[in-house]
Design a protein around this motif. Structure first.
Motif, PDB file in Angstrom:
ATOM      1  N   VAL A  11       5.378  -9.046   4.247  1.00 45.31           N
ATOM      2  CA  VAL A  11       4.114  -8.394   3.880  1.00 45.31           C
ATOM      3  C   VAL A  11       3.142  -8.375   5.046  1.00 45.31           C
ATOM      4  O   VAL A  11       2.019  -7.887   4.912  1.00 45.31           O
ATOM      5  CB  VAL A  11       3.472  -9.088   2.669  1.00 45.31           C
TER       6      VAL A  11
ATOM      7  N   ASP B  38      -1.475  -9.763   7.334  1.00 44.49           N
ATOM      8  CA  ASP B  38      -2.605  -9.449   6.465  1.00 44.49           C
ATOM      9  C   ASP B  38      -2.209  -9.293   5.011  1.00 44.49           C
ATOM     10  O   ASP B  38      -3.044  -9.026   4.147  1.00 44.49           O
ATOM     11  CB  ASP B  38      -3.284  -8.161   6.934  1.00 44.49           C
ATOM     12  N   GLY B  39      -0.919  -9.403   4.720  1.00 40.80           N
ATOM     13  CA  GLY B  39      -0.454  -9.303   3.351  1.00 40.80           C
ATOM     14  C   GLY B  39      -0.358  -7.895   2.823  1.00 40.80           C
ATOM     15  O   GLY B  39      -0.145  -7.693   1.621  1.00 40.80           O
ATOM     16  N   GLN B  40      -0.465  -6.893   3.672  1.00 39.15           N
ATOM     17  CA  GLN B  40      -0.455  -5.501   3.236  1.00 39.15           C
ATOM     18  C   GLN B  40       0.764  -4.723   3.739  1.00 39.15           C
ATOM     19  O   GLN B  40       0.847  -3.519   3.504  1.00 39.15           O
ATOM     20  CB  GLN B  40      -1.734  -4.801   3.730  1.00 39.15           C
ATOM     21  N   GLY B  41       1.665  -5.368   4.464  1.00 43.35           N
ATOM     22  CA  GLY B  41       2.784  -4.670   5.071  1.00 43.35           C
ATOM     23  C   GLY B  41       3.890  -4.338   4.071  1.00 43.35           C
ATOM     24  O   GLY B  41       3.947  -4.883   2.967  1.00 43.35           O
ATOM     25  N   GLY B  42       4.788  -3.420   4.508  1.00 44.31           N
ATOM     26  CA  GLY B  42       5.927  -3.039   3.693  1.00 44.31           C
ATOM     27  C   GLY B  42       7.228  -3.416   4.402  1.00 44.31           C
ATOM     28  O   GLY B  42       7.225  -4.153   5.410  1.00 44.31           O
TER      29      GLY B  42
ATOM     30  N   CYS C  20       4.022 -14.545   7.584  1.00 48.84           N
ATOM     31  CA  CYS C  20       3.641 -14.477   6.181  1.00 48.84           C
ATOM     32  C   CYS C  20       4.468 -15.461   5.366  1.00 48.84           C
ATOM     33  O   CYS C  20       5.502 -15.971   5.819  1.00 48.84           O
ATOM     34  CB  CYS C  20       3.797 -13.053   5.660  1.00 48.84           C
TER      35      CYS C  20
ATOM     36  N   ARG D 107       9.152  -8.627  -2.991  1.00 43.95           N
ATOM     37  CA  ARG D 107       9.358  -7.207  -3.266  1.00 43.95           C
ATOM     38  C   ARG D 107      10.769  -6.955  -3.800  1.00 43.95           C
ATOM     39  O   ARG D 107      10.976  -6.133  -4.679  1.00 43.95           O
ATOM     40  CB  ARG D 107       9.110  -6.416  -1.985  1.00 43.95           C
TER      41      ARG D 107
END
Length: 616
Positions: free
Chosen positions: A73, A76-80, A89, A132
């Motif tokens: 992620v 920043d915890g927003q990755g894919g 992370c 995920r």
């Protein structure tokens, strides 16, 4: 290069400390890395992967990198999904430490049954708890039972969208094709020596260890393309050398002989110096070399020199020192491919013997003795050339001698089947009459190469002359075998082709050849054919005797006697032959001429003989 974090509780071995954490750190697998990167970038990620290759090339490591890339992620915890997992992370760190609840690793070697697979099937329906994707990594998947594979097929073909299977195996042939067809397969290659040596040098530098380049070459060669094996050996070498490691120390650690000394031993063997080779082997053994390792090095050296003989460019191996490459090229130029191939076969056999022998050193010494004694044996072609008096392909011309008639094989004995083949040729099965006769052709070349062959064979214009010679020499055994087992197909002075009758002794053709060459002092070609032979002399004699008896029984006097005395058995009537007055009995052979079984000598000019001894 990202590496796994060091264990705070103690020392972490190099194989774990320098395990790649992303695709950039994965060495030697460029094709797989390119495919996976493109799949991630285009969002074409398969639901099942199978990774295969030898030990220590990165199968499980690749599976973990894929799992991290699927669930990363970002800081920043927003990755894919990405091919560059951040390693910072929570999912990346948890997967690296093998504690992520949604990334399940299973060892199929210890969990092989349907029950273990049923647990997976029951759990795939539930979504991942925090990641995920729910990733199932099954190592050594080929160890699953057939029932377990069958139970997995349906789920593997149509898994839920949040599930990814990653299989790893070293035995891809044991995986059912029904499983392979449902997976995206990647074959991980062995690491090339150049890349592995550079990687080891970089690791040694980071560890602050001084290790010689030739020592790294030895470790690379021993690792056989496996990164894990190479790192484990490097770890051991650094500890063995206490920070500064030389090639001699690594060689002693691995139980290897000095490659230069292995070259010396190989050179002595191929020169036929048995005493020198045994002394060198004993010296290497005294210095700590394992006899099995020495023979394995000799086999490796034989293979290397053989490849050099085919293509000199193949000698540019970075794991081999320049001076050793030069010596290898010199040996390749001086040795024949036949000698190298023979040494290779004998070394393979010797490796088995040494591994199973109660005393490995004794077995190794016997192997070296055999190798030295066959190192300079002539080839079958050279033997035939010498017997025929033709010049050798590798040496000066042999003494001249006439060729065998009809293109014979240098006086050797040949056996022809339906297609015809020479007994003197290699790869003939041993133990039969033909193989034994092939040895005959090489034992007495001087007799077979008599200078005046035509004159020596002149008295033998017909096969009857040969039979007469055998009678004259009073060889009862050979005469009996000629009469009973020789079905003549073709005869020329110096050439006999015949078919063997059933029950013929194995050594009969060889004995016939030896005796004829001994008595005539000329070369004879004795050939055994599969068909076309006439009746044997004994069969001809029995046929003549039967014909004589039949004609006697048809005589009017005999018919009258049988009518007068009906109690007489016609089968018991014996047609007594009349001896030839010009024949001289031979007390030793027990015959005056051809033995017809029932009488002494048959006079073929007397068509009718009285069964009571009277001439009709």
């Amino acid at each position: 290069m990202h590496v796994s974090e060091t264990n705070d509780s103690g020392y972490q071995v190099l194989a774990r400390k320098y395990r790649p954490a992303d695709f950039d750190a994965l060495i030697g697998q460029e094709a797989m890395v390119r495919t996976l990167k493109n799949a991630f970038e285009t969002d074409r990620i398969a639901h099942a992967f199978i990774l295969t290759g030898v030990r220590g090339v990165g199968k499980t490591t690749t599976a973990r990198i894929i799992a991290k890339g699927l669930n990363c992620v970002g800081p920043d915890g927003q990755g894919g999904p990405t091919v560059q997992p951040c390693g910072q992370c929570e999912p990346c760190r948890a997967i690296a430490e093998s504690r992520h609840v949604d990334v399940l690793e299973m060892d199929a070697a210890s969990r092989t049954g349907v029950g273990d697979i049923r647990e997976i099937i029951d759990s795939v329906r539930y979504r991942a708890a925090s990641a995920r994707y729910k990733v199932y990594i099954i190592d050594e998947v080929h160890m699953l039972s057939t029932s377990a594979f069958n139970a997995l097929l349906k789920t593997l073909e149509e898994p839920p969208p949040h599930v990814v299977f990653i299989f790893a195996t070293t035995e891809i042939r044991k995986v059912p094709v029904t499983v392979l067809s449902r997976c995206q397969r990647f074959d991980l290659r062995r690491i090339e020596p150049e890349a592995l040596m550079a990687f080891l040098a970089d690791v040694a530098k980071k560890e602050g260890a001084e290790i010689a380049g030739d020592a790294l070459a030895l470790i690379t060669r021993a690792a056989e393309g496996s990164v894990r094996d190479a790192l484990s050996l490097l770890d051991q070498a650094i500890a063995h050398g206490a920070g500064a490691t030389t090639a001699e120390q690594v060689r002693a650690m691995l139980g290897l002989a000095d490659r230069g000394r292995v070259l010396d031993l190989f050179d002595l063997i191929m020169k036929g110096d048995a005493a020198g080779a045994l002394a060198e082997l004993s010296a290497q053994y005294s210095d700590g070399a394992d006899p099995l390792a020495v023979l394995r090095d000799l086999a490796e050296l034989t293979h290397w020199i053989s490849t050099l003989k085919i293509d000199a460019a193949l000698g540019d191996d970075p794991t081999i020192a320049p001076d050793e490459r030069g010596r290898g090229r010199e040996m390749a130029e001086g040795l024949s491919m036949r000698a190298l191939a023979r040494a290779w076969q004998m070394l393979l056999k010797a490796l088995e013997e040494v591994a199973n022998a109660p005393n490995a050193m004794m077995a190794a010494e016997m192997a070296v003795i055999r190798l030295t004694h066959v190192s300079e044996l002539p080839s079958p072609e050279e033997i035939l050339r010498k017997l025929e008096g033709l010049p050798s392909s590798d040496g000066p011309p042999a003494s001249p001698g006439p060729a065998a008639p009809n293109g014979g094989n240098g006086g050797g004995v040949s056996a022809r089947g339906h297609g015809g083949s020479s007994v003197g040729a290699p790869a003939r099965p041993s133990g039969g009459p033909v193989a034994q006769l092939a040895a005959v052709s090489t034992t007495e070349p001087d007799r077979a190469a008599a200078p005046n062959r035509a004159a020596a064979l002149a008295p033998f214009a017909r096969f009857d002359d040969v039979v007469a010679l055998i009678r004259e020499k009073r060889d009862v055994k050979l005469l009996t075998e000629v009469e009973d087992y020789l079905r003549l197909a073709r005869f020329e002075p110096g050439l006999i082709e015949f078919q063997l009758a059933p029950g013929a002794p194995n050594d009969f053709p060889g004995a016939l050849k030896r005796r004829l060459e001994e008595w005539t002092r000329a070369r004879w070609v004795v050939s055994v054919v599969a068909e076309g032979g006439a009746d044997t002399l004994a069969e001809v004699a029995r046929g003549a005797a039967d014909d004589l008896r039949r004609r006697a029984l048809e005589h009017p006097l005999v018919l009258a006697a049988l009518e007068t005395f009906p109690e007489i058995d016609p089968g018991a009537i014996k047609a007594t032959p009349i001896a030839d007055p010009d024949s001289t009995p031979d007390p030793e052979l027990g015959m005056d001429g051809p033995d017809y079984g029932d009488g002494e000598f048959l006079d073929a000019d007397d068509p009718y003989l009285d069964p009571f001894g009277e001439d009709l």
